[in-house]
Motif scaffolding. Structure first.
Motif, PDB file in Angstrom:
ATOM      1  N   LYS A 616      42.911  49.120  46.187  1.00 23.54           N
ATOM      2  CA  LYS A 616      42.676  47.945  47.024  1.00 23.54           C
ATOM      3  C   LYS A 616      43.783  47.759  48.055  1.00 23.54           C
ATOM      4  O   LYS A 616      43.513  47.346  49.194  1.00 23.54           O
ATOM      5  CB  LYS A 616      42.582  46.697  46.137  1.00 23.54           C
ATOM      6  CG  LYS A 616      41.352  46.657  45.244  1.00 23.54           C
ATOM      7  CD  LYS A 616      41.321  45.373  44.427  1.00 23.54           C
ATOM      8  CE  LYS A 616      40.070  45.316  43.555  1.00 23.54           C
ATOM      9  NZ  LYS A 616      40.003  44.067  42.765  1.00 23.54           N
ATOM     10  N   ASP A 665      37.755  50.663  45.123  1.00 22.49           N
ATOM     11  CA  ASP A 665      37.427  49.647  44.110  1.00 22.49           C
ATOM     12  C   ASP A 665      37.194  48.261  44.709  1.00 22.49           C
ATOM     13  O   ASP A 665      37.127  47.274  43.967  1.00 22.49           O
ATOM     14  CB  ASP A 665      38.533  49.539  43.051  1.00 22.49           C
ATOM     15  CG  ASP A 665      38.654  50.801  42.219  1.00 22.49           C
ATOM     16  OD1 ASP A 665      37.631  51.499  42.074  1.00 22.49           O
ATOM     17  OD2 ASP A 665      39.752  51.085  41.717  1.00 22.49           O
ATOM     18  N   THR A 667      34.960  45.335  46.110  1.00 19.28           N
ATOM     19  CA  THR A 667      33.564  44.917  45.967  1.00 19.28           C
ATOM     20  C   THR A 667      33.119  44.184  47.232  1.00 19.28           C
ATOM     21  O   THR A 667      33.948  43.819  48.085  1.00 19.28           O
ATOM     22  CB  THR A 667      33.405  43.989  44.756  1.00 19.28           C
ATOM     23  OG1 THR A 667      34.161  42.787  44.989  1.00 19.28           O
ATOM     24  CG2 THR A 667      33.917  44.668  43.485  1.00 19.28           C
ATOM     25  N   LEU A 668      31.819  43.951  47.362  1.00 14.68           N
ATOM     26  CA  LEU A 668      31.306  43.197  48.513  1.00 14.68           C
ATOM     27  C   LEU A 668      31.871  41.777  48.511  1.00 14.68           C
ATOM     28  O   LEU A 668      32.145  41.200  49.575  1.00 14.68           O
ATOM     29  CB  LEU A 668      29.776  43.161  48.472  1.00 14.68           C
ATOM     30  CG  LEU A 668      29.074  44.507  48.707  1.00 14.68           C
ATOM     31  CD1 LEU A 668      27.570  44.361  48.529  1.00 14.68           C
ATOM     32  CD2 LEU A 668      29.397  45.039  50.095  1.00 14.68           C
ATOM     33  N   LYS A 669      32.032  41.231  47.319  1.00 14.79           N
ATOM     34  CA  LYS A 669      32.619  39.891  47.221  1.00 14.79           C
ATOM     35  C   LYS A 669      34.058  39.901  47.735  1.00 14.79           C
ATOM     36  O   LYS A 669      34.483  38.979  48.429  1.00 14.79           O
ATOM     37  CB  LYS A 669      32.571  39.432  45.765  1.00 14.79           C
ATOM     38  CG  LYS A 669      32.979  37.978  45.566  1.00 14.79           C
ATOM     39  CD  LYS A 669      32.793  37.557  44.110  1.00 14.79           C
ATOM     40  CE  LYS A 669      33.148  36.092  43.923  1.00 14.79           C
ATOM     41  NZ  LYS A 669      32.962  35.662  42.510  1.00 14.79           N
ATOM     42  N   ASP A 670      34.792  40.961  47.395  1.00 12.57           N
ATOM     43  CA  ASP A 670      36.165  41.103  47.903  1.00 12.57           C
ATOM     44  C   ASP A 670      36.173  41.186  49.422  1.00 12.57           C
ATOM     45  O   ASP A 670      37.022  40.572  50.089  1.00 12.57           O
ATOM     46  CB  ASP A 670      36.816  42.365  47.316  1.00 12.57           C
ATOM     47  CG  ASP A 670      37.128  42.238  45.840  1.00 12.57           C
ATOM     48  OD1 ASP A 670      37.274  41.110  45.360  1.00 12.57           O
ATOM     49  OD2 ASP A 670      37.223  43.295  45.167  1.00 12.57           O
TER      50      ASP A 670
END
Length: 711
Positions: A616, A665, A667-670
């Motif tokens: 990330k 790693d 995510t779409l939410k991230d």
């Protein structure tokens, strides 16, 4: 190459790959660590200081009740039992027959010779030559002159004496005694002197042992006698708390035997104890392994972390093994378990540090023969150390943590002394300072050990990152002087990335430091990058798209070289490598596509070498780097919040669609949180400002003050 050669080559290749397999290496290291830990716990590191004849420097008390066999008394009892064992003999049943047959044969030969022709002297000589039994010439002559009846009477006397002696028993190691006995009995016969002499001589020559000494059976009987002694008479009991050796006493062999019985002097040579210790070590160690597999699987992938976690307990247990030879009643109090706890908490994970502290405390207690108080004090010191570095900002905080550990440890020791109703002032002065000493040792060990851990195992601590974030770092100062535009770009990228990292739970400190150094490769050719160009001249105008692309992409490789030269941590170097991934240098690619000189354009020649972001943190640097550059080059977006947000989200979507974020790693939410964070920060940077009057500068030059509001 034949089929056999191909098969052999494949097997060799598989064998090489097998040894290079990370899982195999980790399992091998785990086995090695467990073996070493078991060895440290079960085998004394140093020989006992106390020897017979030395003076004890302290009172030594029994930590537990032990019943043992007094070896000296046992040896004496065994000796007494062995003395009672008689020699064992094997009886030979046919000896009497052989002896009597030989006697009868002799007398038969004498009678037979009497009947032959010749002179008496000739017969004497012949008898002397042919007979197995040797007599004097006078005795041979005496026998030849006797009648058959007289010879028979003589034979009866000889045979009777032999039979009586053999019935009594003739032992192989007492043959001379039997011969002397026969001589004595022959003298008791009421006959002439020469008669007695002949009987004595014949019986001594004819007698044979009929009881042969059996050494093996004798030894067996002695062994049985040793084994069957009454151990109850040689068994002693040492009670818990009993003083074994008093201070100032000369150590005796009996004292040494008591220490060995308690396991306070020699290695734990009781096999059951050793197996028990090994089982406990395996269980406690495997608890840590299972915890990491379930709750910290990312740490297992790092060989440097695995090596460190294996080495730390080995060092601590070795120190514990040394500490138990110090003249201290509670040597566990000075073992710096908290140093291990602090290092793990700083470099890896707080929860893992707590688990390690508890496990190590029990193992140290095993080695130092510590009780519940010892283990409790060690656990408290370790957990206190973990809490004390929760907000670490500089290396001097480690010293502060050491003093906190020392203070809390001393207070805990004092508490246990009160529980034991030990208000002796001398005891308090002796025991409580051990906590402070432990804290000092923890501070020294942590400060001295931490930098080497970072370098050797490739693990970056927050302290190291904080040092790197200092603007006075030589590399950052070099970047500021030689590529000022890149420096300011990196600072803004750091602000963007750090804010986003806080939103998605990434390492914000690593992100900020990685942002500061991600473009240091531009130092080598700073003027080829837009942010460092002054005026309208662009050196790329004179270069081909391929060469321009090579120069632009090479800043990654140059950055890695500079980072290695300045010994930056591997985490930061990875960010430098990955912050562009395998992205396309689209400007020069499009330029090449529209240039008639290039008939065929290979898209891969206009890409960065990569790799793509692997975590990330690297992905955040990629996104913030791209967004900052794009927004800075787009005045329309800067002045319009709606367009700014659209531009940010489009850029992030572009990286997502191109696959650059596939290995990070995220995510779409991230990504949604990152976009919102970027927009908020950029709005603050590029907000509308109040237009100041034209004569504002003149007012300040004249010493006046502006009444306007600054934004």
């Amino acid at each position: 190459m034949g089929l056999w050669d191909q098969l052999q080559e494949k097997l060799e290749f598989d064998k090489i790959n097998f040894y290079k397999n990370k899982k195999f290496q980790q399992i091998t290291w785990l086995i090695v660590v467990l073996s070493i830990l078991a060895g440290i716990v079960t085998i004394d590191l140093l020989p006992s200081r106390l020897q017979v004849g030395q003076v004890s420097e302290k009172d030594i008390k029994a930590p537990r009740t032990v019943t043992y066999v007094d070896q000296e008394e046992k040896v004496k009892a065994e000796a007494r039992a062995v003395e009672k064992v008689k020699k064992q003999y094997q009886k030979q049943d046919n000896v009497e027959q052989k002896v009597l047959a030989k006697s009868n044969k002799f007398f038969s030969s004498v009678i037979s010779l009497q009947q032959e022709q010749g002179t008496t002297n000739e017969k004497v000589k012949k008898l002397a030559q042919t007979s197995e039994l040797k007599l004097s010439s006078e005795e041979y002559l005496y026998l030849l002159k006797k009648s058959p009846q007289e010879l028979n009477d003589l034979k009866i006397d000889v045979n009777q004496l032999l039979t009586q002696q053999l019935e009594t028993g003739v032992k192989s190691d007492e043959l001379e005694t039997a011969k002397n006995n026969l001589k004595q009995k022959s003298q008791e016969l009421g006959e002439a002197k020469i008669y007695k002499s002949i009987v004595s001589s014949l019986t001594k020559q004819l007698i044979m042992p009929n009881q042969i000494y059996d050494q093996q059976l004798t030894q067996q009987k002695k062994s049985e006698a040793r084994e069957n002694i009454d151990l109850g008479k040689v068994t002693k009991t040492i009670h818990k708390g009993e003083v074994i050796i008093r201070h100032g006493k000369v150590v005796t062999s009996d004292d040494i035997e008591k220490l060995e019985a308690l396991g306070l002097r020699s290695a734990k040579n009781n096999y059951l104890n050793i197996i028990g210790y090994i089982i406990v070590v395996l269980i406690l160690s495997l608890l840590v392994v299972i915890y990491m597999q379930q709750y910290q699987p990312q740490l297992i992938e790092n060989n440097g972390v695995i090596s460190l976690l294996g080495l730390l307990p080995i060092i601590i247990l070795l120190l514990a093994n040394i500490a138990k030879y110090l003249p201290l009643d509670h040597p566990g109090y000075v073992v710096p378990v908290a140093a291990c706890s602090i290092i793990i908490a700083i470099l890896l994970d707080t929860n893992l540090a707590v688990i390690f502290t508890v496990i190590l405390s029990f193992l140290v207690g095993l080695i130092t023969n510590g009780g519940i108080a010892d283990i409790a004090v060690i656990i408290v010191s370790g957990i206190t150390g973990i809490y004390s570095v929760s907000e670490l900002s500089q290396r001097t905080d480690l010293v502060r943590a050491g003093f906190i550990v020392g203070g809390v440890s001393s207070l805990t020791i004092f508490g246990f002394l009160l529980i034991e109703n030990s208000l002796d002032l001398m005891l308090l002065l002796k025991m409580v300072p051990l906590g402070l000493l432990n804290g000092i040792i923890v501070a020294i060990v942590t400060n001295g050990f931490l930098p080497y851990v970072e370098n050797v195992f490739g693990i970056t601590s927050p302290v190291k990152l904080l040092e790197l974030s200092n603007p006075n770092h030589p590399l950052l100062k070099k970047l500021l002087v030689e590529a000022p535009g890149t420096y300011h770009h990196s600072v803004i990228v750091g602000n963007l990335a750090e804010a986003a990292a806080d939103k998605i739970g990434a390492d914000s400190l690593l992100v900020r430091v990685g942002a500061y150094y991600h473009d240091i490769g531009k130092i080598k050719r700073a003027y080829f990058f837009t942010e460092n160009q002054i005026g309208s001249e662009n050196p790329h105008d004179k270069l081909s798209p391929n060469l321009s692309t090579l120069i632009i992409t090479s800043h990654v490789k140059d950055g890695v070289e500079l980072a290695q030269e300045y010994k930056l941590p591997s985490d930061v170097i990875d960010i430098i490598k990955q912050h562009h991934g395998t992205s396309l240098v689209s400007f020069f690619y499009q330029e090449a596509m529209h240039d008639e000189k290039y008939k065929q354009v290979d898209k891969d020649e206009f890409r960065y070498d990569g790799p793509k972001p692997q975590n990330k943190e690297a992905a955040l640097i990629m996104l913030s780097d791209m967004v900052e550059a794009a927004v800075r080059a787009n005045p329309t977006a800067q002045s319009n919040p709606g367009r700014l947000e659209k531009l940010v989200r489009d850029l992030i979507k572009q990286k997502l669609d191109s696959g650059q974020l596939n290995e990070s790693d995220l995510t779409l939410k991230d990504l949604d949180k990152i976009a919102k964070s970027f927009v908020n920060i950029l709005k603050g940077i590029f907000h509308n400002r109040i237009e100041y009057p034209d004569n504002l500068a003149k007012q300040f030059d004249e010493g006046g003050q502006s009444n306007g509001n600054s934004n």
